[in-house]
Design a protein around this motif. Structure first.
Motif, mmCIF file in Angstrom:
data_model
loop_
_atom_site.group_PDB
_atom_site.id
_atom_site.type_symbol
_atom_site.label_atom_id
_atom_site.label_comp_id
_atom_site.label_asym_id
_atom_site.label_seq_id
_atom_site.Cartn_x
_atom_site.Cartn_y
_atom_site.Cartn_z
ATOM 1 N N ALA A 58 38.836 -16.503 7.259
ATOM 2 C CA ALA A 58 37.776 -15.622 6.745
ATOM 3 C C ALA A 58 36.927 -16.352 5.713
ATOM 4 C CB ALA A 58 38.395 -14.369 6.139
ATOM 5 N N GLU A 59 37.568 -17.139 4.861
ATOM 6 C CA GLU A 59 36.837 -17.887 3.845
ATOM 7 C C GLU A 59 35.928 -18.935 4.498
ATOM 8 O OE1 GLU A 59 39.908 -19.451 1.411
ATOM 9 O OE2 GLU A 59 40.109 -17.635 0.177
ATOM 10 N N HIS A 60 36.416 -19.553 5.574
ATOM 11 C CA HIS A 60 35.606 -20.544 6.287
ATOM 12 C C HIS A 60 34.372 -19.891 6.900
ATOM 13 C CE1 HIS A 60 34.523 -23.986 8.731
ATOM 14 N NE2 HIS A 60 34.540 -23.207 9.819
ATOM 15 N N LYS A 61 34.555 -18.724 7.503
ATOM 16 C CA LYS A 61 33.424 -18.005 8.093
ATOM 17 C C LYS A 61 32.404 -17.626 7.016
ATOM 18 C CE LYS A 61 34.020 -14.894 11.207
ATOM 19 N NZ LYS A 61 34.498 -13.689 11.917
ATOM 20 N N ALA A 62 32.910 -17.171 5.863
ATOM 21 C CA ALA A 62 32.016 -16.794 4.769
ATOM 22 C C ALA A 62 31.262 -18.010 4.244
ATOM 23 C CB ALA A 62 32.812 -16.140 3.649
ATOM 24 N N ASP A 63 31.949 -19.155 4.147
ATOM 25 C CA ASP A 63 31.304 -20.376 3.673
ATOM 26 C C ASP A 63 30.220 -20.842 4.648
ATOM 27 O OD1 ASP A 63 32.918 -20.390 1.456
ATOM 28 O OD2 ASP A 63 34.344 -21.848 2.254
ATOM 29 N N THR A 64 30.520 -20.723 5.944
ATOM 30 C CA THR A 64 29.545 -21.123 6.960
ATOM 31 C C THR A 64 28.303 -20.254 6.880
ATOM 32 O OG1 THR A 64 31.296 -21.886 8.442
ATOM 33 C CG2 THR A 64 29.156 -21.395 9.437
ATOM 34 N N ARG A 65 28.496 -18.949 6.774
ATOM 35 C CA ARG A 65 27.365 -18.027 6.681
ATOM 36 C C ARG A 65 26.549 -18.294 5.416
ATOM 37 N NH1 ARG A 65 25.313 -13.051 5.272
ATOM 38 N NH2 ARG A 65 24.523 -11.788 7.020
ATOM 39 N N GLU A 66 27.260 -18.539 4.307
ATOM 40 C CA GLU A 66 26.579 -18.813 3.044
ATOM 41 C C GLU A 66 25.743 -20.087 3.136
ATOM 42 O OE1 GLU A 66 25.162 -18.375 -0.682
ATOM 43 O OE2 GLU A 66 26.365 -16.921 0.445
ATOM 44 N N VAL A 72 20.025 -25.727 10.749
ATOM 45 C CA VAL A 72 21.397 -26.193 10.979
ATOM 46 C C VAL A 72 21.570 -27.622 10.479
ATOM 47 C CG1 VAL A 72 21.802 -24.598 12.883
ATOM 48 C CG2 VAL A 72 20.867 -26.879 13.362
ATOM 49 N N ALA A 73 20.501 -28.426 10.555
ATOM 50 C CA ALA A 73 20.593 -29.791 10.038
ATOM 51 C C ALA A 73 20.760 -29.769 8.523
ATOM 52 C CB ALA A 73 19.348 -30.585 10.428
ATOM 53 N N ALA A 74 19.983 -28.914 7.850
ATOM 54 C CA ALA A 74 20.089 -28.818 6.391
ATOM 55 C C ALA A 74 21.446 -28.279 5.962
ATOM 56 C CB ALA A 74 18.976 -27.927 5.850
ATOM 57 N N ALA A 75 22.012 -27.369 6.759
ATOM 58 C CA ALA A 75 23.316 -26.784 6.434
ATOM 59 C C ALA A 75 24.472 -27.650 6.918
ATOM 60 C CB ALA A 75 23.428 -25.397 7.064
ATOM 61 N N ARG A 76 24.154 -28.706 7.699
ATOM 62 C CA ARG A 76 25.168 -29.599 8.283
ATOM 63 C C ARG A 76 26.123 -28.820 9.178
ATOM 64 N NH1 ARG A 76 26.674 -33.822 3.304
ATOM 65 N NH2 ARG A 76 24.511 -34.530 2.967
ATOM 66 N N LEU A 77 25.519 -28.004 10.024
ATOM 67 C CA LEU A 77 26.288 -27.193 10.968
ATOM 68 C C LEU A 77 25.657 -27.313 12.348
ATOM 69 C CD1 LEU A 77 26.695 -24.024 8.706
ATOM 70 C CD2 LEU A 77 28.531 -25.596 9.370
ATOM 71 N N THR A 78 26.243 -26.637 13.312
ATOM 72 C CA THR A 78 25.739 -26.679 14.676
ATOM 73 C C THR A 78 24.947 -25.424 14.989
ATOM 74 O OG1 THR A 78 27.705 -25.591 15.587
ATOM 75 C CG2 THR A 78 27.776 -28.001 15.359
ATOM 76 N N TYR A 122 24.268 -19.208 15.730
ATOM 77 C CA TYR A 122 24.222 -18.048 16.622
ATOM 78 C C TYR A 122 25.531 -17.267 16.642
ATOM 79 C CZ TYR A 122 19.720 -19.736 18.111
ATOM 80 O OH TYR A 122 18.403 -20.122 18.120
ATOM 81 N N HIS A 123 26.558 -17.825 16.040
ATOM 82 C CA HIS A 123 27.798 -17.054 15.864
ATOM 83 C C HIS A 123 27.610 -16.003 14.767
ATOM 84 C CE1 HIS A 123 32.064 -16.105 15.646
ATOM 85 N NE2 HIS A 123 31.995 -16.278 14.335
ATOM 86 N N HIS A 124 26.825 -16.340 13.749
ATOM 87 C CA HIS A 124 26.639 -15.439 12.609
ATOM 88 C C HIS A 124 25.356 -14.616 12.697
ATOM 89 C CE1 HIS A 124 29.989 -16.852 10.062
ATOM 90 N NE2 HIS A 124 29.784 -18.024 10.641
ATOM 91 N N PHE A 125 24.348 -15.141 13.392
ATOM 92 C CA PHE A 125 23.055 -14.453 13.464
ATOM 93 C C PHE A 125 22.553 -14.463 14.902
ATOM 94 C CE2 PHE A 125 23.478 -16.498 9.306
ATOM 95 C CZ PHE A 125 23.348 -15.396 8.460
ATOM 96 N N SER A 126 21.915 -13.368 15.285
ATOM 97 C CA SER A 126 21.456 -13.263 16.662
ATOM 98 C C SER A 126 20.277 -14.190 16.951
ATOM 99 C CB SER A 126 21.071 -11.816 16.982
ATOM 100 O OG SER A 126 20.045 -11.359 16.099
#
Length: 217
Positions: A15-23, A47-53, A58-62
């Motif tokens: 849950a903390e990982h998901k919250a960190d990713t969304r943040e 996603v580049a600025a957040a260093r994510l994919t 799209y897992h957190h936002f439509s």
């Protein structure tokens, strides 16, 4: 057959990982939307600025608009919290001030806060253009109507302003401060717009003050 036991704390870490990713996505979006605007910001930039994919996005936002909505809500909430802290500190420093005085000063503080460029672009300018004007009403409903109605009720009880129906008065004052903030944000000379708008707003608010009747004089 022995069932596999869940690792202690594993659910909490997930849950903390998901919250960190969304943040991280909201923080990256907030920076880029404020700098470039909504249209000029692509999901690949976020996603580049957040260093994510993109999958994480799209897992957190439509879609991008859904992320922008979260960014706008965060900006509005942070502004509301800042104003509450400012007014709380003022109340502590000046306990002699009544509710009506505090409200008038609070409105001026809000107009000052509208000079914040990130808040201007995300909430006041881009927000209505991207999500529609109804989103502003929703934000005011979340962060402003209840508190404003409470202060007006106290001001009437203290005898500072005329006793009027609180709900329509709340809506009208909220609309007034909303238009004032938009006027400042869209003006080329914002310093002059801030000064003139503040003067006009305070003059209009003065019209609500309770005037003594001839019998009271």
């Amino acid at each position: 057959m022995e069932m596999e036991r869940a690792e202690p704390g594993r659910g909490r870490r997930k849950a903390e990982h998901k919250a960190d990713t969304r943040e991280a996505l909201v923080a990256a979006g907030r920076t880029l939307f404020a700098e470039r605007g909504y249209a000029a910001t692509g999901t690949e930039d976020i996603v580049a600025a957040a260093r994510l994919t993109r999958g994480a996005l799209y897992h957190h936002f439509s879609d991008k608009a859904d992320l922008f909505r979260a960014v706008m809500e965060r900006s509005a909430r942070d502004m509301a919290e800042h104003l509450i802290e400012t007014e709380t500190a003022r109340a502590v420093a000046h306990p002699e001030q009544d509710a009506w005085t505090m409200l008038r000063l609070g409105f001026q503080s809000f107009l000052d806060a509208c000079s914040d460029t990130d808040f201007q672009r995300i909430v006041l300018i881009e927000g209505p253009a991207v999500l529609g004007h109804s989103v502003w009403d929703s934000l005011v409903d979340q962060h402003g109507y209840v508190l404003l109605a409470e202060v007006l009720t106290v001001a009437m009880r203290e005898g500072s302003i005329d006793e009027l129906a609180v709900q329509p008065l709340t809506r009208m004052l909220a609309a007034l401060i909303s238009e004032a903030s938009l006027y400042i944000a869209r003006s080329e000379d914002q310093a002059t717009a801030r000064e003139e708008t503040g003067q006009a707003l305070d003059r209009l608010l003065a019209g609500l003050e309770l005037r003594p009747t001839p019998r009271d004089r």
